[in-house]
Scaffold this motif. Structure first.
Motif, short mmCIF file in Angstrom:
data_model
loop_
_atom_site.label_atom_id
_atom_site.label_comp_id
_atom_site.label_asym_id
_atom_site.label_seq_id
_atom_site.Cartn_x
_atom_site.Cartn_y
_atom_site.Cartn_z
N ASP A 78 24.38 44.42 -17.28
CA ASP A 78 24.13 43.34 -18.06
C ASP A 78 25.34 44.09 -19.68
OD1 ASP A 78 22.36 42.06 -19.16
OD2 ASP A 78 19.90 44.27 -19.66
N ARG A 79 24.54 43.27 -20.83
CA ARG A 79 25.06 43.38 -21.87
C ARG A 79 25.36 44.40 -22.41
NH1 ARG A 79 22.44 40.43 -27.08
NH2 ARG A 79 20.40 41.04 -26.35
N ASP A 80 24.17 45.82 -22.51
CA ASP A 80 23.81 46.64 -22.29
C ASP A 80 24.58 47.64 -21.61
OD1 ASP A 80 22.26 47.02 -20.54
OD2 ASP A 80 21.13 48.17 -21.21
N VAL A 81 25.70 47.65 -21.99
CA VAL A 81 27.38 48.52 -21.33
C VAL A 81 27.76 49.35 -22.29
CG1 VAL A 81 29.10 46.33 -20.94
CG2 VAL A 81 29.05 48.42 -18.44
N ILE A 82 28.29 50.65 -21.90
CA ILE A 82 29.08 51.61 -22.29
C ILE A 82 30.67 50.87 -22.00
CG2 ILE A 82 29.09 54.11 -23.24
CD1 ILE A 82 26.03 53.90 -22.04
N PHE A 119 14.00 57.05 -17.35
CA PHE A 119 15.46 56.63 -18.83
C PHE A 119 14.95 55.47 -19.66
CE2 PHE A 119 18.63 58.43 -21.43
CZ PHE A 119 18.17 59.45 -22.24
N SER A 120 15.18 55.21 -20.50
CA SER A 120 15.35 53.60 -20.95
C SER A 120 16.55 54.01 -22.11
CB SER A 120 14.76 53.17 -21.94
OG SER A 120 14.50 52.16 -22.29
N ILE A 121 17.90 53.34 -21.94
CA ILE A 121 19.07 53.98 -22.65
C ILE A 121 18.14 53.10 -24.21
CG2 ILE A 121 21.30 54.07 -23.42
CD1 ILE A 121 21.85 54.12 -20.48
N GLU A 122 18.38 54.08 -25.31
CA GLU A 122 18.78 53.35 -26.49
C GLU A 122 20.13 53.83 -27.38
OE1 GLU A 122 14.93 52.58 -29.38
OE2 GLU A 122 14.67 51.75 -26.68
N ASN A 123 20.53 54.41 -27.06
CA ASN A 123 21.91 55.36 -28.06
C ASN A 123 23.07 56.00 -26.99
OD1 ASN A 123 22.68 55.12 -31.46
ND2 ASN A 123 20.56 54.20 -30.50
N CYS A 124 24.12 55.99 -27.19
CA CYS A 124 24.96 56.60 -26.53
C CYS A 124 25.69 56.76 -27.39
CB CYS A 124 25.77 55.96 -25.85
SG CYS A 124 27.00 54.81 -26.30
N ARG A 228 12.10 53.46 -48.69
CA ARG A 228 13.02 52.26 -48.65
C ARG A 228 13.28 50.56 -48.22
NH1 ARG A 228 18.04 54.57 -51.39
NH2 ARG A 228 17.15 56.21 -50.07
N SER A 229 13.47 51.19 -46.72
CA SER A 229 13.57 50.03 -45.35
C SER A 229 13.32 50.30 -44.53
CB SER A 229 14.49 49.41 -45.72
OG SER A 229 14.84 48.39 -44.66
N THR A 230 13.36 49.66 -43.41
CA THR A 230 12.37 50.16 -42.11
C THR A 230 13.38 49.96 -40.67
OG1 THR A 230 10.63 50.41 -40.07
CG2 THR A 230 10.64 48.51 -41.27
N SER A 231 13.21 50.11 -39.56
CA SER A 231 14.30 50.00 -38.32
C SER A 231 15.43 50.25 -38.98
CB SER A 231 14.22 48.37 -37.99
OG SER A 231 14.01 48.64 -36.75
N PRO A 232 15.39 52.04 -38.95
CA PRO A 232 17.08 52.27 -38.57
C PRO A 232 17.86 52.04 -37.72
CG PRO A 232 15.78 54.23 -38.42
CD PRO A 232 14.66 52.89 -38.90
N GLY A 233 19.10 51.05 -37.93
CA GLY A 233 19.96 51.10 -36.69
C GLY A 233 19.37 49.92 -35.84
N GLY A 234 20.20 49.90 -34.23
CA GLY A 234 19.11 49.30 -32.88
C GLY A 234 19.96 49.85 -31.96
N ILE A 235 19.70 49.41 -31.21
CA ILE A 235 20.07 50.30 -29.53
C ILE A 235 21.85 49.59 -29.94
CG2 ILE A 235 20.73 49.40 -26.91
CD1 ILE A 235 17.43 48.58 -27.51
N ASN A 236 22.78 51.03 -30.14
CA ASN A 236 24.11 50.55 -30.60
C ASN A 236 24.86 50.67 -29.12
OD1 ASN A 236 24.13 52.89 -28.90
ND2 ASN A 236 25.53 53.66 -30.39
N THR A 237 23.98 50.01 -26.93
CA THR A 237 24.86 49.43 -26.61
C THR A 237 24.43 48.50 -26.30
OG1 THR A 237 22.74 49.77 -25.53
CG2 THR A 237 24.55 51.80 -24.96
N ILE A 238 24.02 47.15 -27.53
CA ILE A 238 23.94 46.21 -27.62
C ILE A 238 25.04 45.38 -29.12
CG2 ILE A 238 22.45 43.93 -27.49
CD1 ILE A 238 20.56 45.51 -26.62
N ARG A 355 25.17 41.04 -30.87
CA ARG A 355 26.09 40.64 -30.04
C ARG A 355 27.59 41.76 -30.50
NH1 ARG A 355 29.73 37.30 -29.99
NH2 ARG A 355 29.34 36.16 -32.16
N GLU A 356 28.00 42.26 -29.66
CA GLU A 356 28.79 43.27 -30.15
C GLU A 356 29.89 42.19 -29.98
OE1 GLU A 356 30.82 46.33 -32.14
OE2 GLU A 356 28.28 46.41 -30.90
#
Length: 408
Positions: A78-82, A119-124, A228-238, A355-356
């Motif tokens: 899938d596109r969430d590949v490292i 396990f569901s990967i959110e960050n690597c 000041r805001s929310t949702s810091p960052g996101g799934i960085n494999t995407i 998209r990366e």
């Protein structure tokens, strides 16, 4: 004499077979070595097929994925590949297995695998050499933060377990991890809480959290809250949402737009954690939504010298989340993080929600653009002169360039 000839023939046969098996074994071993190509490109084709391409230059030419790419099995990849040092790492949810792949010719080959249940990967984050730190959530209800440290060369578990970040409570039903940053013996984790609103709709807390853990023990020390805001960052494999600058200051983007935090009334903003600190600098906030952009953004890529590229949506060009992905409405801006200057890049409108899509190398940024009108190209931005030119074209069955990565 006849007996001697027969023995010699048998010896010759066994020698040939021995050489054959030895060369087969050698071939097999060679085939598992990392790819030496420079870049990889992940393509979604018009017929829904997906391809991985490996290439040495993004500067010019035309490639059709159906001619040059490895056709992927959607259940495997899938596109969430490292992507790292010639290999591809991916969690097979179906098999509960963390897997390592490489491409041989037009084939994706499994190199090694290790079990990874619940396990569901959110960050690597690559810590050093072949040590990979995965942070994620339990699969049952996404309420428990977990980690796994992997020796990616041997594909073995170094350590892992639960992280004592408070579970969601009250109206909040799950957690989203946006970034992980390691500073000597402290691990910083940025996250927010989500509220399920319907079968496929959710919202996010109005607060960003940054927890500090003792590393490698993974014990929780303290938590900073920021409204000041929310949702810091996101799934960085995407997609990329954070980076360190030359000075060692860490920048991350918040993403409250409809495609991530779904709190569009809050601003997309850039936060900074100064070198040596463990919480966001309360005196620094770059309000992207309140700037000339007047929209939300997803994804940030560092160019060096306090400049970065962000990818922002045009809310006047899409109706809702249903056409957010297919409608070309994304623009690219170069921003100055210190002066808070913003300059739009003269690129075609881009499509594809997350998209990366940017590789920065020296003085050049390679920007993958999916244009409905002008085709799918890698555009080359000269950071010094500010000029843009078309590079490699992804043609044929290409519908979306899903991701571009440095393979080596």
């Amino acid at each position: 004499m006849h007996h001697t000839a027969k023995t010699a023939a048998l010896l010759l046969c066994s020698l040939i077979l021995c050489c054959f098996f030895s060369s087969c074994h050698q071939q097999e071993k060679e085939d598992l070595n990392p790819s030496k190509k420079k870049y990889s490109i992940y393509i979604l084709a018009k017929d829904g097929k997906e391809y991985l391409l490996e290439i040495d230059s993004l500067s010019s030419g035309t490639i059709k994925p159906e001619d040059r790419g490895a056709l992927l099995n959607g259940e495997v990849m899938d596109r969430d590949v490292i992507v790292h040092e010639g290999y591809y790492y991916h969690l097979s949810r179906k098999k509960a297995s963390f897997e390592k792949y490489k491409i041989n010719g037009k084939q994706l080959i499994l190199v090694a695998a290790m079990p990874l249940k619940d396990f569901s990967i959110e960050n690597c984050k690559w810590i050093a050499g072949d040590t990979l730190l995965l942070t994620g959530l339990n699969k049952a209800d996404y309420t428990q933060v977990k980690y796994l440290k992997v020796n990616a060369a041997a594909m073995t578990r170094i350590s892992g377990g639960d992280i004592n970040i408070p579970h969601p409570s009250g109206k909040f039903t799950s957690i989203s991890i946006g970034f992980t940053e390691l500073r000597k013996d402290k691990l910083l984790i940025g996250y927010s809480y989500n509220q399920q609103l319907g079968a496929s709709n959710y919202s996010t807390s109005d607060t960003s959290y940054v927890s500090v853990l003792q590393y490698p023990e993974m014990t929780l020390l303290k938590t900073d809250k920021d409204t000041r805001s929310t949702s810091p960052g996101g799934i960085n494999t995407i997609q990329s949402y954070a980076f360190n600058d030359e000075k060692g200051d860490y920048y991350f983007m918040s993403c409250p737009g409809i495609a991530l935090g779904n709190r569009p009334e809050l601003p997309t903003g850039i936060f900074r954690i100064n070198k040596g600190d463990q919480a966001p600098d309360k005196s620094y906030f770059f309000n992207i939504s309140g700037s000339v952009i007047q929209n939300h953004a997803y994804g940030i890529w560092y160019l060096g010298n306090h400049k970065a590229i962000i990818r922002s949506e045009r809310k006047d060009l899409f109706k809702g989340l249903s056409d957010h992905y297919n409608t070309a409405h994304f623009e690219f801006y170069v921003i100055d993080l210190l002066k808070k200057d913003i300059k739009k890049l003269a690129l075609p409108l881009d499509k594809g929600t997350r998209r990366e899509c940017i590789i920065v190398e020296g003085n050049l940024a390679y920007i993958a653009v999916n244009s409905t009108l002008h085709g799918n190209y890698i555009w080359i931005y000269n950071i010094t002169t500010g000029t843009l030119r078309k590079g490699l074209q992804l043609a044929g069955d290409t519908d979306f360039i899903m991701r571009t990565d440095k393979l080596n």
